[in-house]
Design a protein around this motif. Structure first.
Motif, PDB file in Angstrom:
ATOM      1  N   ASP A   1       0.831  -1.205   0.000  1.00 12.01           N
ATOM      2  CA  ASP A   1       0.000   0.000   0.000  1.00 12.01           C
ATOM      3  C   ASP A   1       0.866   1.256   0.000  1.00 12.01           C
ATOM      4  OD1 ASP A   1      -2.919   1.083   0.560  1.00 12.01           O
ATOM      5  OD2 ASP A   1      -1.588   2.149   1.931  1.00 12.01           O
ATOM      6  N   GLN A   2       1.949   1.244   0.770  1.00 10.57           N
ATOM      7  CA  GLN A   2       2.814   2.423   0.820  1.00 10.57           C
ATOM      8  C   GLN A   2       3.543   2.624  -0.506  1.00 10.57           C
ATOM      9  OE1 GLN A   2       5.367   2.113   4.238  1.00 10.57           O
ATOM     10  NE2 GLN A   2       3.662   1.825   5.657  1.00 10.57           N
ATOM     11  N   VAL A   3       3.959   1.548  -1.162  1.00  7.16           N
ATOM     12  CA  VAL A   3       4.674   1.681  -2.429  1.00  7.16           C
ATOM     13  C   VAL A   3       3.774   2.272  -3.506  1.00  7.16           C
ATOM     14  CG1 VAL A   3       5.733   0.376  -4.303  1.00  7.16           C
ATOM     15  CG2 VAL A   3       6.405  -0.085  -1.965  1.00  7.16           C
ATOM     16  N   VAL A   4       2.560   1.739  -3.650  1.00  8.80           N
ATOM     17  CA  VAL A   4       1.684   2.241  -4.709  1.00  8.80           C
ATOM     18  C   VAL A   4       1.258   3.683  -4.439  1.00  8.80           C
ATOM     19  CG1 VAL A   4       0.873  -0.037  -5.396  1.00  8.80           C
ATOM     20  CG2 VAL A   4      -0.331   1.189  -3.596  1.00  8.80           C
ATOM     21  N   ARG A   5       1.159   4.072  -3.168  1.00  6.96           N
ATOM     22  CA  ARG A   5       0.840   5.468  -2.868  1.00  6.96           C
ATOM     23  C   ARG A   5       2.025   6.373  -3.181  1.00  6.96           C
ATOM     24  NH1 ARG A   5      -4.103   5.589  -0.541  1.00  6.96           N
ATOM     25  NH2 ARG A   5      -4.795   3.626   0.416  1.00  6.96           N
ATOM     26  N   LYS A   6       3.244   5.889  -2.997  1.00  4.98           N
ATOM     27  CA  LYS A   6       4.413   6.673  -3.397  1.00  4.98           C
ATOM     28  C   LYS A   6       4.497   6.803  -4.913  1.00  4.98           C
ATOM     29  CE  LYS A   6       7.316   5.478   0.601  1.00  4.98           C
ATOM     30  NZ  LYS A   6       7.614   6.852   1.073  1.00  4.98           N
ATOM     31  N   LEU A   7       4.025   5.774  -5.651  1.00  7.94           N
ATOM     32  CA  LEU A   7       4.018   5.838  -7.113  1.00  7.94           C
ATOM     33  C   LEU A   7       2.903   6.725  -7.643  1.00  7.94           C
ATOM     34  CD1 LEU A   7       4.759   2.100  -8.030  1.00  7.94           C
ATOM     35  CD2 LEU A   7       6.284   4.054  -8.347  1.00  7.94           C
ATOM     36  N   GLY A   8       1.927   7.060  -6.833  1.00 10.63           N
ATOM     37  CA  GLY A   8       0.837   7.927  -7.267  1.00 10.63           C
ATOM     38  C   GLY A   8      -0.369   7.198  -7.807  1.00 10.63           C
ATOM     39  N   GLY A   9      -0.436   5.890  -7.656  1.00  8.71           N
ATOM     40  CA  GLY A   9      -1.557   5.096  -8.163  1.00  8.71           C
ATOM     41  C   GLY A   9      -1.093   3.688  -8.432  1.00  8.71           C
ATOM     42  N   THR A  10      -1.989   2.880  -8.935  1.00  5.32           N
ATOM     43  CA  THR A  10      -1.656   1.496  -9.227  1.00  5.32           C
ATOM     44  C   THR A  10      -1.921   1.175 -10.689  1.00  5.32           C
ATOM     45  OG1 THR A  10      -2.133  -0.804  -8.665  1.00  5.32           O
ATOM     46  CG2 THR A  10      -3.954   0.741  -8.526  1.00  5.32           C
ATOM     47  N   ALA A  11      -1.101   0.271 -11.218  1.00  9.38           N
ATOM     48  CA  ALA A  11      -1.341  -0.221 -12.570  1.00  9.38           C
ATOM     49  C   ALA A  11      -2.459  -1.256 -12.559  1.00  9.38           C
ATOM     50  CB  ALA A  11      -0.053  -0.820 -13.137  1.00  9.38           C
ATOM     51  N   ARG A  12      -2.800  -1.749 -13.747  1.00 12.01           N
ATOM     52  CA  ARG A  12      -3.917  -2.692 -13.838  1.00 12.01           C
ATOM     53  C   ARG A  12      -3.530  -4.093 -13.381  1.00 12.01           C
ATOM     54  NH1 ARG A  12      -4.805   1.055 -17.841  1.00 12.01           N
ATOM     55  NH2 ARG A  12      -3.174   0.190 -19.181  1.00 12.01           N
ATOM     56  N   ARG A  13      -2.245  -4.403 -13.372  1.00 13.22           N
ATOM     57  CA  ARG A  13      -1.809  -5.734 -12.965  1.00 13.22           C
ATOM     58  C   ARG A  13      -0.560  -5.622 -12.101  1.00 13.22           C
ATOM     59  NH1 ARG A  13      -4.940  -9.215 -15.425  1.00 13.22           N
ATOM     60  NH2 ARG A  13      -3.789 -10.967 -14.483  1.00 13.22           N
ATOM     61  N   TRP A  14      -0.451  -6.557 -11.160  1.00  9.63           N
ATOM     62  CA  TRP A  14       0.731  -6.664 -10.310  1.00  9.63           C
ATOM     63  C   TRP A  14       1.470  -7.948 -10.660  1.00  9.63           C
ATOM     64  CZ3 TRP A  14      -1.668  -5.466  -4.817  1.00  9.63           C
ATOM     65  CH2 TRP A  14      -2.041  -4.120  -4.775  1.00  9.63           C
ATOM     66  N   ARG A  15       2.790  -7.869 -10.737  1.00  5.52           N
ATOM     67  CA  ARG A  15       3.595  -9.047 -11.048  1.00  5.52           C
ATOM     68  C   ARG A  15       4.519  -9.368  -9.868  1.00  5.52           C
ATOM     69  NH1 ARG A  15       4.853 -12.235 -15.132  1.00  5.52           N
ATOM     70  NH2 ARG A  15       3.483 -11.036 -16.521  1.00  5.52           N
ATOM     71  N   PHE A  16       4.547 -10.651  -9.500  1.00  3.72           N
ATOM     72  CA  PHE A  16       5.384 -11.137  -8.407  1.00  3.72           C
ATOM     73  C   PHE A  16       6.144 -12.376  -8.871  1.00  3.72           C
ATOM     74  CE2 PHE A  16       1.696  -9.091  -6.537  1.00  3.72           C
ATOM     75  CZ  PHE A  16       2.211  -8.327  -5.511  1.00  3.72           C
ATOM     76  N   ASP A  17       7.212 -12.689  -8.122  1.00  2.00           N
ATOM     77  CA  ASP A  17       7.787 -14.016  -8.279  1.00  2.00           C
ATOM     78  C   ASP A  17       7.014 -14.975  -7.364  1.00  2.00           C
ATOM     79  OD1 ASP A  17       8.624 -13.316  -5.788  1.00  2.00           O
ATOM     80  OD2 ASP A  17      10.753 -13.253  -6.256  1.00  2.00           O
ATOM     81  N   ARG A  18       7.468 -16.174  -7.207  1.00  2.87           N
ATOM     82  CA  ARG A  18       6.695 -17.186  -6.487  1.00  2.87           C
ATOM     83  C   ARG A  18       6.905 -17.097  -4.981  1.00  2.87           C
ATOM     84  NH1 ARG A  18       5.081 -22.160  -9.950  1.00  2.87           N
ATOM     85  NH2 ARG A  18       5.014 -21.192 -12.007  1.00  2.87           N
ATOM     86  N   MET A  19       6.584 -15.953  -4.389  1.00  2.18           N
ATOM     87  CA  MET A  19       6.671 -15.797  -2.942  1.00  2.18           C
ATOM     88  C   MET A  19       5.457 -16.433  -2.286  1.00  2.18           C
ATOM     89  SD  MET A  19       5.952 -11.694  -2.529  1.00  2.18           S
ATOM     90  CE  MET A  19       7.377 -11.219  -3.484  1.00  2.18           C
ATOM     91  N   SER A  20       5.684 -17.078  -1.151  1.00  2.00           N
ATOM     92  CA  SER A  20       4.642 -17.882  -0.514  1.00  2.00           C
ATOM     93  C   SER A  20       3.507 -17.043   0.056  1.00  2.00           C
ATOM     94  CB  SER A  20       5.257 -18.731   0.604  1.00  2.00           C
ATOM     95  OG  SER A  20       5.876 -17.898   1.574  1.00  2.00           O
ATOM     96  N   THR A  21       3.713 -15.759   0.301  1.00  2.00           N
ATOM     97  CA  THR A  21       2.632 -14.914   0.807  1.00  2.00           C
ATOM     98  C   THR A  21       1.681 -14.464  -0.291  1.00  2.00           C
ATOM     99  OG1 THR A  21       4.184 -13.071   0.615  1.00  2.00           O
ATOM    100  CG2 THR A  21       3.913 -14.066   2.792  1.00  2.00           C
ATOM    101  N   VAL A  22       2.038 -14.713  -1.554  1.00  2.00           N
ATOM    102  CA  VAL A  22       1.186 -14.316  -2.682  1.00  2.00           C
ATOM    103  C   VAL A  22       0.571 -15.534  -3.365  1.00  2.00           C
ATOM    104  CG1 VAL A  22       1.162 -13.140  -4.921  1.00  2.00           C
ATOM    105  CG2 VAL A  22       2.513 -12.212  -3.046  1.00  2.00           C
ATOM    106  N   CYS A  23       1.331 -16.588  -3.537  1.00  2.00           N
ATOM    107  CA  CYS A  23       0.850 -17.756  -4.267  1.00  2.00           C
ATOM    108  C   CYS A  23       1.442 -19.010  -3.648  1.00  2.00           C
ATOM    109  CB  CYS A  23       1.237 -17.662  -5.751  1.00  2.00           C
ATOM    110  SG  CYS A  23       3.023 -17.781  -6.036  1.00  2.00           S
ATOM    111  N   TYR A  24       0.977 -20.150  -4.140  1.00  2.00           N
ATOM    112  CA  TYR A  24       1.566 -21.432  -3.777  1.00  2.00           C
ATOM    113  C   TYR A  24       2.766 -21.668  -4.688  1.00  2.00           C
ATOM    114  CZ  TYR A  24      -2.925 -22.013  -1.449  1.00  2.00           C
ATOM    115  OH  TYR A  24      -4.029 -21.837  -0.652  1.00  2.00           O
TER     116      TYR A  24
END
Length: 420
Positions: free
Chosen positions: A171-194
């Motif tokens: 939340d803090q990062v996207v607010r520093k960027l001034g908004g959010t894009a339509r998609r977020w990309r991550f690597d295979r971190m366990s807090t986001v996906c299996y």
């Protein structure tokens, strides 16, 4: 050659200068040997006063980026440009040679198209050997988010990499960027996906739904798929983390990485033949609006109560009732709420405070806690006169121990022989 030939024929310097179209002093210098054909007079080397400093810095850290070193000598008064500075480093061979770090060549690469406002790439950057007073263990955790179209990136320090701290940092990062894009990309971190399947977890799916974005997971072992944020990680590690001294607080370190990210917005870009900068490209991207409040994840952190009955959290101090000094408590805060709770090890709430602005250095005390602490301190006082310390006591009389079985003042009797 013509000047020397004409001089041997008896021409004057003024006549030679008029004939060759040159200044008389120039002709005189060449005839007297003060100038050599084909060699220009060198201007004073502005890098010379900083050579020993650069050699020492590179001897201490051979992998220090030239951009980081350039920022340091600019503050020391260097007036030259960056390209002149790098040429001077190569000319003087100031950087020690490191054979294992030589770049490999001949690798195939592909260019991935990134439309503006389409994607944000996120990644955790684990920074080794943080200052001990941070209390985060062997690594500090920096969440970096980058816009791949423009190259703008922002980063936030987090205490851990668990799900609540990930949501808070996102939340803090996207607010520093001034908004959010339509998609977020991550690597295979366990807090986001299996990690085994790449399927997004139900908990993070709720976060993506809250912000109105889609989630993309990188293929396994394909770090180049999110190469923009990887390059931002490299910049943050080399240009900021290598220069963080001991004794800085988390908030001061966060302001340092923020300054670097803003400075990196001035990087030059060429788009369709027109020159621009990263900041101008990022300002032209159309990003989605963010919710007024962040996703209501519950962030908790363990802290130790100080002798003043205070608990530190996010750069501020909060009071607890007396009698808890030295004990471990749990600070719990739900994102988006104005209050935080302080709990004991048995999960009993002992204090509730209005949350102060992050990193503002405020001390928030409850009136009841102040009165109770003052009462306990006053009760510990005594009316008895204190012990006298500025006196010279008499030396004690030395008394030697008496042997066992011996009468006072008499020597011990001799032992009888064996068998008697």
């Amino acid at each position: 050659m013509d000047a020397h030939a004409l001089r041997r024929q008896g021409w004057t310097i003024s006549a030679i200068a008029r004939h060759l179209g040159r200044d008389r002093q120039t002709i005189r210098d060449y005839l007297n040997g003060e100038k050599t054909p084909g060699q220009r007079r060198q201007a004073p080397d502005a890098f010379a006063p900083f050579l020993e400093y650069c050699r020492q810095r590179l001897a201490d850290d051979p992998h220090l980026w030239a951009t980081t070193l350039f920022d340091e000598i600019i503050e020391l008064g260097y007036q030259g440009g960056y390209s002149t500075f790098t040429r001077a480093l190569r000319r003087h061979a100031a950087r020690p040679h490191c054979e294992p770090c030589q770049t490999t060549k001949g690798r195939d690469v592909a260019i991935i198209a990134h439309p503006p406002g389409e994607e944000i790439q996120f990644d955790w950057l684990e920074l080794p050997t943080p200052p001990g007073e941070w209390g985060v263990g062997e690594h500090a955790h920096l969440l970096v988010g980058a816009l791949p179209h423009s190259g703008r990136w922002r980063a936030v320090l987090a205490e851990r990499e668990d799900f609540p701290h990930l949501v808070q940092a996102l939340d803090q990062v996207v607010r520093k960027l001034g908004g959010t894009a339509r998609r977020w990309r991550f690597d295979r971190m366990s807090t986001v996906c299996y990690p085994s399947s790449g399927q997004v977890t139900a908990a993070f799916a709720a976060v993506a739904k809250f912000y109105g974005v889609g989630v993309d997971i990188c293929p396994s072992r394909r770090g180049n798929r999110k190469g923009v944020v990887e390059k931002a990680n490299h910049s943050a590690a080399q240009r900021w983390w290598r220069t963080v001294p001991d004794g800085l607080t988390v908030e001061q370190a966060q302001s340092g990485v923020d300054r670097l990210a803003i400075q990196m917005d001035a990087r030059r870009r060429v788009l369709d033949g027109a020159r621009t900068t990263v900041g101008e490209l990022a300002d032209a991207e159309v990003l989605l609006e963010l919710p007024t409040l962040p996703f209501p994840a519950e962030v908790s952190a363990e802290r130790t109560v100080t002798p003043q009955s205070l608990v530190s959290f996010e750069g501020n101090s909060y009071s607890v009732p007396p009698g808890l000094a030295g004990t471990r408590v749990l600070v719990r805060h739900r994102l988006g709420e104005d209050f935080l709770d302080i709990l004991t090890a048995g999960r009993a709430v002992v204090a509730r405070h209005r949350r102060a602005l992050r990193g503002s250095g405020q001390t928030v005390r409850d009136t009841g806690h102040v009165i109770a602490l003052e009462r306990k301190v006053l009760e510990s006082f005594s009316e008895r006169a204190p012990c006298k310390t500025k006196v010279r006591p008499r030396p004690p009389k030395r008394r030697w121990p008496r042997p066992s079985g011996c009468a006072r003042g008499r020597p011990p009797l001799p032992r009888p022989p064996n068998g008697s």
